[in-house]
Design a protein around this motif. Sequence first.
Motif, PDB file in Angstrom:
ATOM      1  N   SER A  57       0.890  -1.189   0.074  1.00 21.65           N
ATOM      2  CA  SER A  57       0.150   0.012  -0.011  1.00 21.65           C
ATOM      3  C   SER A  57       0.880   1.260   0.151  1.00 21.65           C
ATOM      4  O   SER A  57       0.326   2.243  -0.787  1.00 21.65           O
ATOM      5  CB  SER A  57      -0.973   0.188   1.260  1.00 21.65           C
ATOM      6  N   ARG A  95       2.293   1.707  -3.525  1.00 23.02           N
ATOM      7  CA  ARG A  95       0.856   2.025  -4.276  1.00 23.02           C
ATOM      8  C   ARG A  95       0.445   3.556  -4.165  1.00 23.02           C
ATOM      9  O   ARG A  95       0.478   4.274  -5.281  1.00 23.02           O
ATOM     10  CB  ARG A  95      -0.111   1.038  -3.913  1.00 23.02           C
ATOM     11  N   TYR A  96       0.347   4.125  -2.918  1.00 22.61           N
ATOM     12  CA  TYR A  96       0.201   5.331  -2.638  1.00 22.61           C
ATOM     13  C   TYR A  96       1.228   6.412  -2.955  1.00 22.61           C
ATOM     14  O   TYR A  96       1.244   7.521  -3.353  1.00 22.61           O
ATOM     15  CB  TYR A  96      -0.474   5.490  -1.320  1.00 22.61           C
ATOM     16  N   ASN A 125       6.209   1.502  -8.148  1.00 25.58           N
ATOM     17  CA  ASN A 125       5.276   0.726  -8.799  1.00 25.58           C
ATOM     18  C   ASN A 125       5.073  -0.773  -8.412  1.00 25.58           C
ATOM     19  O   ASN A 125       5.863  -1.439  -8.775  1.00 25.58           O
ATOM     20  CB  ASN A 125       5.694   0.672 -10.319  1.00 25.58           C
ATOM     21  N   LYS A 139       3.130  -2.966  -9.141  1.00 22.03           N
ATOM     22  CA  LYS A 139       2.703  -3.714 -10.420  1.00 22.03           C
ATOM     23  C   LYS A 139       4.058  -4.295 -10.987  1.00 22.03           C
ATOM     24  O   LYS A 139       4.022  -5.461 -11.558  1.00 22.03           O
ATOM     25  CB  LYS A 139       1.883  -2.865 -11.490  1.00 22.03           C
ATOM     26  N   LEU A 187      -3.685   4.170  -9.744  1.00 21.91           N
ATOM     27  CA  LEU A 187      -4.305   3.562  -8.583  1.00 21.91           C
ATOM     28  C   LEU A 187      -5.201   2.361  -8.861  1.00 21.91           C
ATOM     29  O   LEU A 187      -5.325   1.605  -7.947  1.00 21.91           O
ATOM     30  CB  LEU A 187      -4.887   4.711  -8.149  1.00 21.91           C
ATOM     31  N   THR A 238      -3.232  -0.899  -9.755  1.00 23.18           N
ATOM     32  CA  THR A 238      -2.682  -1.678  -8.581  1.00 23.18           C
ATOM     33  C   THR A 238      -3.446  -1.959  -7.583  1.00 23.18           C
ATOM     34  O   THR A 238      -3.015  -2.581  -6.336  1.00 23.18           O
ATOM     35  CB  THR A 238      -1.366  -0.488  -8.296  1.00 23.18           C
TER      36      THR A 238
END
Length: 204
Positions: free
Chosen positions: A73, A76-77, A121, A123, A200, A203
């Motif tokens: 997280s 991601r953020y 990233n 992903k 956002l 992912t």
Amino acid sequence: MMTAFYVSFLITALLIELTPGPNMAWLALTSASKGRKSGFAAVAGIALGLALLGGASVFGLSQLAINSPIIFSFLRYAGVAYLLWLAWSTWTGDDKGRDSFADHCGLVDWFRHGVLLNLLNPKAAIFFVAVLPAYIDPQDSVASQTVFLSLTYVGIATAIHLIIVLLAGSAHNWLARGNRQFFIRRIFAVMIALIAIWFLRSTA
């Protein structure tokens, strides 16, 4: 490593990289708005970011990031926040001068953006954790295979990214004429913000 297995990995990596994603969109926008030199600098940064993720996977760091909801997280953020910051900077910033020092600083900036966007990233990290291990023979050296396949993937990604820069960069001269730059910069900023939203969602 078996040749057929390696060919299968090449096809898989190629298909993954040809699938439209935030990297591809961001590179196209960068090259069209800022020119091919900036696009090439961004490609070099992306390549280094992917190579660092591949190196991290050798030591199990990518696996740790994927298995930890908190770390996943955060990445991601943080990636979304960085893209939004880029969008805001593009919206409010002035064009840099044409002297060589300003151009050099700009290229370093785009290189850094490429590195950070890929390190943040999750992903990209998933590829090295979920896809790449499927092509590793446990009877052989896992570390050497991981490094080799990671470099192969970075090479494929870089080749595709360079093609994107060459194609999108051809529109730069037209976009830079007259008073278009101010409006192009605003459009560019909005599109980076949209890429952040895409990032956002993709992912999640």
